[in-house]
Design a protein around this motif. Structure first.
Motif, PDB file in Angstrom:
ATOM      1  N   UNK A   1       0.468  10.879  -3.170  1.00 35.01           N
ATOM      2  CA  UNK A   1       0.433   9.060  -2.504  1.00 35.01           C
ATOM      3  C   UNK A   1       0.115   8.780  -1.510  1.00 35.01           C
TER       4      UNK A   1
ATOM      5  N   UNK B   1      -1.696   5.736   0.096  1.00 28.28           N
ATOM      6  CA  UNK B   1      -1.475   4.259   0.102  1.00 28.28           C
ATOM      7  C   UNK B   1      -0.645   3.705  -0.367  1.00 28.28           C
ATOM      8  N   UNK B   2      -0.257   4.259  -1.725  1.00 29.46           N
ATOM      9  CA  UNK B   2       0.643   4.467  -2.787  1.00 29.46           C
ATOM     10  C   UNK B   2       2.021   3.979  -2.602  1.00 29.46           C
TER      11      UNK B   2
ATOM     12  N   UNK C   1       4.537   5.393  -3.025  1.00 27.31           N
ATOM     13  CA  UNK C   1       6.287   6.387  -3.279  1.00 27.31           C
ATOM     14  C   UNK C   1       6.007   7.378  -4.112  1.00 27.31           C
TER      15      UNK C   1
ATOM     16  N   UNK D   1       1.854  13.971  -3.962  1.00 28.03           N
ATOM     17  CA  UNK D   1       1.149  15.136  -4.789  1.00 28.03           C
ATOM     18  C   UNK D   1       1.543  15.802  -5.594  1.00 28.03           C
TER      19      UNK D   1
ATOM     20  N   UNK E   1     -10.588  -3.800  -1.836  1.00 29.68           N
ATOM     21  CA  UNK E   1     -10.440  -1.940  -1.578  1.00 29.68           C
ATOM     22  C   UNK E   1      -9.526  -1.127  -3.062  1.00 29.68           C
TER      23      UNK E   1
ATOM     24  N   UNK F   1      -8.573   2.762  -3.774  1.00 28.01           N
ATOM     25  CA  UNK F   1      -7.846   3.895  -3.143  1.00 28.01           C
ATOM     26  C   UNK F   1      -8.016   4.643  -4.367  1.00 28.01           C
TER      27      UNK F   1
ATOM     28  N   UNK G   1      -5.413  12.426  -4.628  1.00 30.03           N
ATOM     29  CA  UNK G   1      -5.706  13.255  -5.045  1.00 30.03           C
ATOM     30  C   UNK G   1      -6.260  13.642  -6.212  1.00 30.03           C
TER      31      UNK G   1
ATOM     32  N   UNK H   1      -6.658   2.864  -7.769  1.00 29.20           N
ATOM     33  CA  UNK H   1      -6.129   1.918  -7.688  1.00 29.20           C
ATOM     34  C   UNK H   1      -6.552   0.899  -6.405  1.00 29.20           C
TER      35      UNK H   1
ATOM     36  N   UNK I   1      -2.067  -3.709  -6.694  1.00 29.65           N
ATOM     37  CA  UNK I   1      -1.709  -2.282  -6.967  1.00 29.65           C
ATOM     38  C   UNK I   1      -0.621  -2.047  -5.691  1.00 29.65           C
ATOM     39  N   UNK I   2      -1.871  -2.277  -4.753  1.00 29.51           N
ATOM     40  CA  UNK I   2      -0.859  -1.707  -3.224  1.00 29.51           C
ATOM     41  C   UNK I   2       0.424  -2.682  -3.307  1.00 29.51           C
TER      42      UNK I   2
ATOM     43  N   UNK J   1       3.208  -2.470  -5.394  1.00 27.93           N
ATOM     44  CA  UNK J   1       3.787  -1.183  -4.785  1.00 27.93           C
ATOM     45  C   UNK J   1       4.679  -1.793  -3.636  1.00 27.93           C
TER      46      UNK J   1
END
Lengths: 173, 244
Positions: free
Chosen positions: A1, A3-4, A6, A9, B151, B153, B156, B161, B165-166, B169
Protein backbone atom coordinates in the motif's frame (compact mmCIF):
# COMPACT_ATOMS: atom_id res chain seq x y z
CA UNK A 1 0.00 0.00 0.00
CA UNK A 2 1.08 3.53 -0.44
CA UNK A 3 -1.33 6.09 -1.71
CA UNK A 4 -4.43 3.91 -1.57
CA UNK A 5 -3.96 4.10 2.13
CA UNK A 6 -5.42 1.06 3.89
CA UNK A 7 -3.73 -2.28 3.40
CA UNK A 8 -0.10 -3.06 4.13
CA UNK A 9 1.89 -4.93 1.49
CA UNK A 10 2.69 -7.87 3.73
CA UNK A 11 2.04 -9.27 7.16
CA UNK A 12 4.44 -7.19 9.23
CA UNK A 13 4.65 -6.56 12.94
CA UNK A 14 3.52 -3.07 13.90
CA UNK A 15 5.86 -0.93 15.98
CA UNK A 16 6.24 -1.74 19.67
CA UNK A 17 4.50 1.54 20.52
CA UNK A 18 1.45 0.70 18.44
CA UNK A 19 1.35 -2.86 19.80
CA UNK A 20 1.55 -1.53 23.34
CA UNK A 21 -1.32 0.85 22.65
CA UNK A 22 -3.53 -2.05 21.60
CA UNK A 23 -2.28 -5.00 23.60
CA UNK A 24 -0.45 -3.46 26.60
CA UNK A 25 -3.32 -4.02 29.03
CA UNK A 26 -3.82 -7.63 27.87
CA UNK A 27 -0.12 -8.45 28.31
CA UNK A 28 -0.09 -6.78 31.74
CA UNK A 29 -3.13 -8.80 32.84
CA UNK A 30 -1.52 -12.03 31.66
CA UNK A 31 1.69 -11.26 33.55
CA UNK A 32 -0.26 -10.31 36.68
CA UNK A 33 -2.31 -13.52 36.52
CA UNK A 34 0.80 -15.70 36.39
CA UNK A 35 3.16 -13.74 38.64
CA UNK A 36 0.57 -12.46 41.08
CA UNK A 37 2.51 -9.37 42.09
CA UNK A 38 1.88 -6.04 40.38
CA UNK A 39 5.49 -4.87 40.38
CA UNK A 40 6.78 -8.13 38.93
CA UNK A 41 4.00 -8.06 36.33
CA UNK A 42 4.94 -4.55 35.18
CA UNK A 43 8.55 -5.61 34.91
CA UNK A 44 7.69 -8.70 32.86
CA UNK A 45 5.33 -6.72 30.62
CA UNK A 46 8.06 -4.17 29.86
CA UNK A 47 10.42 -7.01 28.98
CA UNK A 48 7.87 -8.43 26.54
CA UNK A 49 7.63 -5.13 24.64
CA UNK A 50 11.38 -4.52 24.77
CA UNK A 51 11.79 -7.95 23.18
CA UNK A 52 9.40 -6.81 20.45
CA UNK A 53 11.81 -3.94 19.75
CA UNK A 54 14.76 -6.34 19.58
CA UNK A 55 13.15 -9.37 17.98
CA UNK A 56 10.18 -7.94 16.09
CA UNK A 57 11.91 -8.67 12.79
CA UNK A 58 11.57 -12.40 13.55
CA UNK A 59 7.78 -12.12 13.47
CA UNK A 60 6.64 -14.01 10.37
CA UNK A 61 2.97 -13.15 10.46
CA UNK A 62 1.99 -16.80 10.97
CA UNK A 63 -0.12 -15.88 13.99
CA UNK A 64 -1.94 -12.71 15.02
CA UNK A 65 0.11 -10.20 17.06
CA UNK A 66 -2.23 -10.86 20.02
CA UNK A 67 -1.38 -14.58 19.95
CA UNK A 68 2.34 -13.89 19.64
CA UNK A 69 2.29 -11.45 22.56
CA UNK A 70 0.14 -13.73 24.74
CA UNK A 71 2.63 -16.56 24.13
CA UNK A 72 5.62 -14.31 24.83
CA UNK A 73 4.05 -13.03 28.03
CA UNK A 74 3.27 -16.56 29.22
CA UNK A 75 6.77 -17.85 28.51
CA UNK A 76 8.41 -14.76 29.97
CA UNK A 77 6.45 -15.14 33.21
CA UNK A 78 6.94 -18.90 33.55
CA UNK A 79 10.67 -18.39 33.07
CA UNK A 80 10.64 -15.70 35.74
CA UNK A 81 9.32 -18.09 38.35
CA UNK A 82 12.88 -19.22 38.92
CA UNK A 83 13.49 -18.63 42.59
CA UNK A 84 13.02 -21.74 44.67
CA UNK A 85 9.69 -20.86 46.28
CA UNK A 86 8.09 -19.63 43.07
CA UNK A 87 9.45 -22.54 41.09
CA UNK A 88 8.08 -25.05 43.60
CA UNK A 89 4.73 -23.26 43.59
CA UNK A 90 4.65 -23.45 39.79
CA UNK A 91 5.45 -27.17 39.89
CA UNK A 92 2.70 -27.63 42.48
CA UNK A 93 0.19 -25.93 40.20
CA UNK A 94 1.31 -28.00 37.22
CA UNK A 95 1.31 -31.22 39.25
CA UNK A 96 -2.18 -30.52 40.60
CA UNK A 97 -3.40 -29.83 37.07
CA UNK A 98 -1.82 -33.07 35.85
CA UNK A 99 -3.43 -35.08 38.67
CA UNK A 100 -6.78 -33.53 37.85
CA UNK A 101 -6.31 -34.51 34.19
CA UNK A 102 -5.52 -38.08 35.27
CA UNK A 103 -8.39 -38.16 37.76
CA UNK A 104 -6.11 -38.66 40.78
CA UNK A 105 -6.33 -37.00 44.18
CA UNK A 106 -4.42 -33.74 44.35
CA UNK A 107 -2.71 -34.77 47.62
CA UNK A 108 -0.49 -37.26 45.76
CA UNK A 109 1.02 -34.65 43.52
CA UNK A 110 4.53 -34.57 45.06
CA UNK A 111 5.77 -37.48 42.95
CA UNK A 112 5.00 -35.54 39.79
CA UNK A 113 7.29 -32.63 40.61
CA UNK A 114 10.44 -34.52 39.59
CA UNK A 115 8.81 -35.61 36.34
CA UNK A 116 7.74 -32.04 35.55
CA UNK A 117 11.20 -30.80 36.43
CA UNK A 118 12.65 -33.08 33.75
CA UNK A 119 10.29 -31.89 31.01
CA UNK A 120 11.54 -29.51 28.33
CA UNK A 121 10.23 -25.97 28.47
CA UNK A 122 7.78 -26.41 25.60
CA UNK A 123 6.09 -29.38 27.32
CA UNK A 124 5.75 -27.44 30.58
CA UNK A 125 4.23 -24.56 28.59
CA UNK A 126 1.80 -26.92 26.85
CA UNK A 127 0.76 -28.51 30.17
CA UNK A 128 0.28 -25.05 31.70
CA UNK A 129 -1.85 -23.79 28.83
CA UNK A 130 -3.89 -26.98 28.57
CA UNK A 131 -4.51 -27.82 32.22
CA UNK A 132 -3.97 -24.62 34.19
CA UNK A 133 -5.45 -22.22 31.65
CA UNK A 134 -7.87 -24.91 30.41
CA UNK A 135 -7.33 -23.95 26.78
CA UNK A 136 -8.56 -26.11 23.95
CA UNK A 137 -5.99 -28.11 21.97
CA UNK A 138 -6.54 -25.71 19.05
CA UNK A 139 -5.73 -22.70 21.22
CA UNK A 140 -2.61 -24.36 22.65
CA UNK A 141 -1.44 -25.26 19.16
CA UNK A 142 -1.97 -21.69 17.98
CA UNK A 143 -0.02 -20.23 20.88
CA UNK A 144 2.98 -22.58 20.83
CA UNK A 145 3.07 -22.61 17.03
CA UNK A 146 2.84 -26.41 16.71
CA UNK A 147 0.25 -28.40 14.81
CA UNK A 148 -2.71 -29.68 16.81
CA UNK A 149 -1.46 -33.24 16.21
CA UNK A 150 1.97 -32.43 17.70
CA UNK A 151 0.40 -30.78 20.75
CA UNK A 152 -1.90 -33.80 21.29
CA UNK A 153 1.08 -36.11 20.98
CA UNK A 154 3.15 -34.13 23.53
CA UNK A 155 0.20 -34.06 25.94
CA UNK A 156 -0.42 -37.77 25.49
CA UNK A 157 3.25 -38.64 26.02
CA UNK A 158 3.44 -36.49 29.10
CA UNK A 159 0.25 -37.89 30.67
CA UNK A 160 1.42 -41.42 29.90
CA UNK A 161 4.75 -40.76 31.63
CA UNK A 162 2.87 -39.24 34.59
CA UNK A 163 0.55 -42.26 34.79
CA UNK A 164 3.48 -44.67 34.79
CA UNK A 165 5.27 -42.64 37.45
CA UNK A 166 2.21 -42.77 39.70
CA UNK A 167 1.65 -46.48 39.06
CA UNK A 168 5.30 -47.21 39.92
CA UNK A 169 4.73 -45.43 43.22
CA UNK A 170 1.56 -47.35 43.90
CA UNK A 171 -0.79 -44.42 43.51
CA UNK A 172 -2.67 -45.85 40.55
CA UNK A 173 -4.77 -43.21 38.87
CA UNK B 1 -20.53 -20.12 14.17
CA UNK B 2 -20.93 -22.87 16.75
CA UNK B 3 -22.03 -21.93 20.25
CA UNK B 4 -19.87 -22.98 23.19
CA UNK B 5 -21.36 -24.36 26.37
CA UNK B 6 -18.07 -24.67 28.26
CA UNK B 7 -16.69 -21.38 29.52
CA UNK B 8 -14.08 -20.02 27.06
CA UNK B 9 -10.46 -19.80 28.16
CA UNK B 10 -8.96 -16.54 29.33
CA UNK B 11 -7.17 -16.31 25.96
CA UNK B 12 -10.48 -16.58 24.09
CA UNK B 13 -12.06 -13.91 26.32
CA UNK B 14 -9.07 -11.60 25.72
CA UNK B 15 -9.49 -12.00 21.97
CA UNK B 16 -13.23 -11.46 22.33
CA UNK B 17 -12.57 -8.15 24.13
CA UNK B 18 -10.08 -7.17 21.40
CA UNK B 19 -12.55 -8.16 18.68
CA UNK B 20 -9.93 -10.52 17.24
CA UNK B 21 -11.50 -13.96 17.52
CA UNK B 22 -10.51 -15.98 14.45
CA UNK B 23 -13.10 -16.98 11.88
CA UNK B 24 -14.75 -20.27 12.78
CA UNK B 25 -14.03 -19.89 16.51
CA UNK B 26 -16.79 -20.94 18.93
CA UNK B 27 -19.47 -18.32 19.50
CA UNK B 28 -18.02 -16.59 22.55
CA UNK B 29 -20.44 -13.66 22.31
CA UNK B 30 -23.54 -15.84 22.83
CA UNK B 31 -21.83 -17.69 25.67
CA UNK B 32 -20.86 -14.45 27.44
CA UNK B 33 -24.44 -13.17 27.07
CA UNK B 34 -25.78 -16.13 28.97
CA UNK B 35 -22.96 -16.69 31.48
CA UNK B 36 -22.76 -14.36 34.45
CA UNK B 37 -19.14 -15.21 35.49
CA UNK B 38 -17.86 -14.74 31.92
CA UNK B 39 -19.81 -11.51 31.57
CA UNK B 40 -18.16 -10.25 34.75
CA UNK B 41 -14.72 -11.29 33.48
CA UNK B 42 -15.26 -9.41 30.20
CA UNK B 43 -16.47 -6.31 32.03
CA UNK B 44 -13.45 -6.45 34.34
CA UNK B 45 -11.08 -6.71 31.37
CA UNK B 46 -12.69 -3.74 29.66
CA UNK B 47 -12.49 -1.64 32.83
CA UNK B 48 -8.89 -2.73 33.35
CA UNK B 49 -8.03 -1.76 29.74
CA UNK B 50 -9.08 1.84 30.34
CA UNK B 51 -7.58 2.07 33.85
CA UNK B 52 -4.26 0.52 32.91
CA UNK B 53 -3.64 2.63 29.80
CA UNK B 54 -4.22 5.80 31.86
CA UNK B 55 -1.89 4.68 34.67
CA UNK B 56 1.48 6.41 35.18
CA UNK B 57 3.20 3.04 34.66
CA UNK B 58 1.62 2.56 31.23
CA UNK B 59 2.38 6.16 30.23
CA UNK B 60 6.04 5.61 31.19
CA UNK B 61 6.24 2.48 29.03
CA UNK B 62 4.55 4.33 26.16
CA UNK B 63 7.18 7.06 26.33
CA UNK B 64 9.94 4.46 26.38
CA UNK B 65 8.55 2.69 23.31
CA UNK B 66 7.73 5.81 21.31
CA UNK B 67 9.37 5.65 17.87
CA UNK B 68 10.33 9.31 18.33
CA UNK B 69 12.17 8.53 21.53
CA UNK B 70 15.04 6.52 20.13
CA UNK B 71 13.06 3.27 20.04
CA UNK B 72 13.60 2.98 16.30
CA UNK B 73 16.17 4.33 13.87
CA UNK B 74 13.89 7.08 12.60
CA UNK B 75 13.29 10.42 14.22
CA UNK B 76 10.91 13.19 13.20
CA UNK B 77 12.38 15.60 10.72
CA UNK B 78 12.87 19.21 11.68
CA UNK B 79 10.12 20.42 9.37
CA UNK B 80 7.09 18.96 11.18
CA UNK B 81 8.54 19.97 14.54
CA UNK B 82 8.94 23.57 13.44
CA UNK B 83 5.59 23.64 11.69
CA UNK B 84 3.81 22.49 14.83
CA UNK B 85 5.74 25.08 16.80
CA UNK B 86 4.54 27.84 14.51
CA UNK B 87 0.93 26.88 15.22
CA UNK B 88 1.49 26.94 18.94
CA UNK B 89 2.66 30.53 19.13
CA UNK B 90 5.89 32.37 19.66
CA UNK B 91 6.76 31.12 23.15
CA UNK B 92 6.36 27.48 22.18
CA UNK B 93 8.15 28.15 18.90
CA UNK B 94 11.11 29.52 20.79
CA UNK B 95 11.10 26.55 23.18
CA UNK B 96 10.84 24.08 20.28
CA UNK B 97 13.63 25.84 18.45
CA UNK B 98 15.88 25.47 21.48
CA UNK B 99 14.79 21.84 21.96
CA UNK B 100 15.46 21.08 18.33
CA UNK B 101 18.86 22.73 18.48
CA UNK B 102 19.72 20.58 21.51
CA UNK B 103 18.30 17.42 19.91
CA UNK B 104 20.10 18.10 16.66
CA UNK B 105 23.43 18.54 18.37
CA UNK B 106 23.08 15.22 20.18
CA UNK B 107 21.35 13.29 17.42
CA UNK B 108 23.18 10.15 16.33
CA UNK B 109 25.08 10.54 13.07
CA UNK B 110 23.19 9.34 10.01
CA UNK B 111 23.41 9.73 6.28
CA UNK B 112 22.74 13.34 5.32
CA UNK B 113 19.16 13.76 4.20
CA UNK B 114 18.31 15.46 0.92
CA UNK B 115 18.18 19.22 1.07
CA UNK B 116 16.24 20.77 -1.81
CA UNK B 117 18.60 22.90 -3.91
CA UNK B 118 15.94 24.98 -5.65
CA UNK B 119 12.56 26.50 -4.87
CA UNK B 120 11.04 24.17 -7.48
CA UNK B 121 12.37 21.07 -5.67
CA UNK B 122 11.08 22.42 -2.35
CA UNK B 123 7.67 23.07 -3.94
CA UNK B 124 7.24 19.53 -5.29
CA UNK B 125 8.39 18.02 -1.98
CA UNK B 126 5.80 20.18 -0.22
CA UNK B 127 3.06 18.90 -2.54
CA UNK B 128 4.22 15.32 -1.95
CA UNK B 129 4.01 15.84 1.83
CA UNK B 130 0.53 17.38 1.56
CA UNK B 131 -0.47 14.36 -0.51
CA UNK B 132 0.56 11.94 2.23
CA UNK B 133 -1.21 14.09 4.82
CA UNK B 134 -4.36 13.96 2.70
CA UNK B 135 -4.16 10.13 2.59
CA UNK B 136 -3.63 10.01 6.37
CA UNK B 137 -6.48 12.45 7.07
CA UNK B 138 -8.79 10.90 4.43
CA UNK B 139 -9.09 14.39 2.97
CA UNK B 140 -10.83 13.71 -0.34
CA UNK B 141 -10.97 17.41 -1.26
CA UNK B 142 -7.19 17.76 -0.93
CA UNK B 143 -6.64 14.55 -2.90
CA UNK B 144 -8.94 15.83 -5.63
CA UNK B 145 -6.81 18.98 -5.86
CA UNK B 146 -3.44 17.15 -5.77
CA UNK B 147 -4.15 14.20 -8.08
CA UNK B 148 -4.32 14.88 -11.82
CA UNK B 149 -7.42 13.53 -13.54
CA UNK B 150 -5.37 10.84 -15.33
CA UNK B 151 -3.38 9.86 -12.21
CA UNK B 152 -2.41 6.18 -11.97
CA UNK B 153 -0.89 4.29 -9.06
CA UNK B 154 0.89 0.93 -9.37
CA UNK B 155 1.36 -0.91 -6.07
CA UNK B 156 4.12 -3.39 -5.28
CA UNK B 157 1.89 -6.29 -6.28
CA UNK B 158 1.39 -4.80 -9.76
CA UNK B 159 -2.22 -3.68 -9.23
CA UNK B 160 -3.08 -0.40 -10.91
CA UNK B 161 -5.62 2.08 -9.57
CA UNK B 162 -6.71 5.57 -10.56
CA UNK B 163 -7.85 8.85 -9.08
CA UNK B 164 -11.44 7.70 -8.62
CA UNK B 165 -10.18 4.68 -6.62
CA UNK B 166 -8.10 6.95 -4.37
CA UNK B 167 -11.00 9.33 -3.74
CA UNK B 168 -13.36 6.44 -3.03
CA UNK B 169 -10.83 4.99 -0.59
CA UNK B 170 -10.61 8.33 1.23
CA UNK B 171 -14.39 8.71 1.43
CA UNK B 172 -15.44 5.19 2.31
CA UNK B 173 -12.35 3.04 3.02
CA UNK B 174 -12.46 1.21 6.35
CA UNK B 175 -8.72 1.29 7.07
CA UNK B 176 -6.93 4.16 8.69
CA UNK B 177 -3.31 5.24 8.29
CA UNK B 178 -2.47 6.93 11.59
CA UNK B 179 1.07 8.08 10.92
CA UNK B 180 3.69 8.21 8.19
CA UNK B 181 7.34 9.09 8.09
CA UNK B 182 9.08 9.89 4.81
CA UNK B 183 12.84 9.47 4.51
CA UNK B 184 15.49 9.70 1.77
CA UNK B 185 13.14 11.87 -0.31
CA UNK B 186 14.86 13.35 -3.36
CA UNK B 187 13.22 15.60 -5.93
CA UNK B 188 14.43 16.33 -9.47
CA UNK B 189 12.68 18.84 -11.68
CA UNK B 190 12.85 18.71 -15.50
CA UNK B 191 10.91 21.69 -16.79
CA UNK B 192 7.24 20.97 -16.09
CA UNK B 193 7.90 17.41 -14.87
CA UNK B 194 9.27 16.32 -11.51
CA UNK B 195 10.30 12.97 -10.07
CA UNK B 196 10.41 12.27 -6.35
CA UNK B 197 11.98 9.10 -4.96
CA UNK B 198 12.17 8.02 -1.34
CA UNK B 199 10.83 5.68 1.26
CA UNK B 200 7.82 6.01 3.49
CA UNK B 201 6.94 4.12 6.62
CA UNK B 202 3.27 3.95 7.59
CA UNK B 203 1.43 2.81 10.70
CA UNK B 204 -2.26 2.32 11.06
CA UNK B 205 -5.12 -0.12 11.22
CA UNK B 206 -6.47 -2.21 8.35
CA UNK B 207 -9.26 -4.79 8.65
CA UNK B 208 -9.15 -4.32 12.43
CA UNK B 209 -5.45 -5.21 12.68
CA UNK B 210 -2.62 -2.75 13.33
CA UNK B 211 0.11 -2.65 10.68
CA UNK B 212 3.52 -1.16 10.15
CA UNK B 213 4.77 -1.18 6.57
CA UNK B 214 7.53 0.51 4.62
CA UNK B 215 7.80 1.02 0.85
CA UNK B 216 10.11 2.75 -1.60
CA UNK B 217 8.22 5.04 -3.91
CA UNK B 218 8.64 6.93 -7.17
CA UNK B 219 6.19 9.78 -7.69
CA UNK B 220 5.84 11.76 -10.91
CA UNK B 221 4.34 15.22 -10.79
CA UNK B 222 3.49 17.54 -13.67
CA UNK B 223 2.95 21.30 -13.65
CA UNK B 224 -0.63 21.69 -14.88
CA UNK B 225 -2.03 25.22 -15.12
CA UNK B 226 0.78 26.40 -12.87
CA UNK B 227 0.13 23.81 -10.12
CA UNK B 228 2.23 20.73 -9.33
CA UNK B 229 -0.09 17.70 -9.47
CA UNK B 230 0.55 13.98 -9.21
CA UNK B 231 0.22 12.08 -12.49
CA UNK B 232 1.73 8.70 -11.51
CA UNK B 233 3.12 6.82 -8.53
CA UNK B 234 4.75 3.46 -7.99
CA UNK B 235 5.64 1.64 -4.76
CA UNK B 236 8.00 -1.28 -4.09
CA UNK B 237 9.01 -3.03 -0.92
CA UNK B 238 12.68 -2.57 0.03
CA UNK B 239 14.63 -5.83 -0.38
CA UNK B 240 15.47 -6.11 3.29
CA UNK B 241 11.81 -6.00 4.24
CA UNK B 242 10.62 -8.74 1.92
CA UNK B 243 9.15 -11.74 3.67
CA UNK B 244 11.64 -14.65 3.50
Amino acid sequence: MHRMGTTPDRASLPSAALLFERYGAMVHRRCRDILGRDEAALDAMQDVFLRVLEKGHLFRGESAPSTWLYAMATLQCLQRLRDRTSHQAKLDVLAAATRAALGSPVEDRLSLRALLERQPEDVRLIVYLRYVDEMTMEEVAEIVGYSRRTVSQRVHEFLEAARQQLQAEGATP
Amino acid sequence: MRATTLCPSDFALERFVLGELPAGAPDVASHVDGCEPCRAKVAAKKADDADFMRSPEALAVKRKLSPWNGATATRPSAAPLMRRAAFAGFALAAAMAVSFAVWHRHAPSRAPSFVPQTDEEAAVLRVQHEWMEAVRDKDAAALDRILADDYTYTDSGGSVSNKADSLRQARTGGGHMKAFHTSDAKARVYGDMAIITGRVRMEGVARGQPYDAEVRFTDILARIDGQWRAVAAHASRPNELRAP
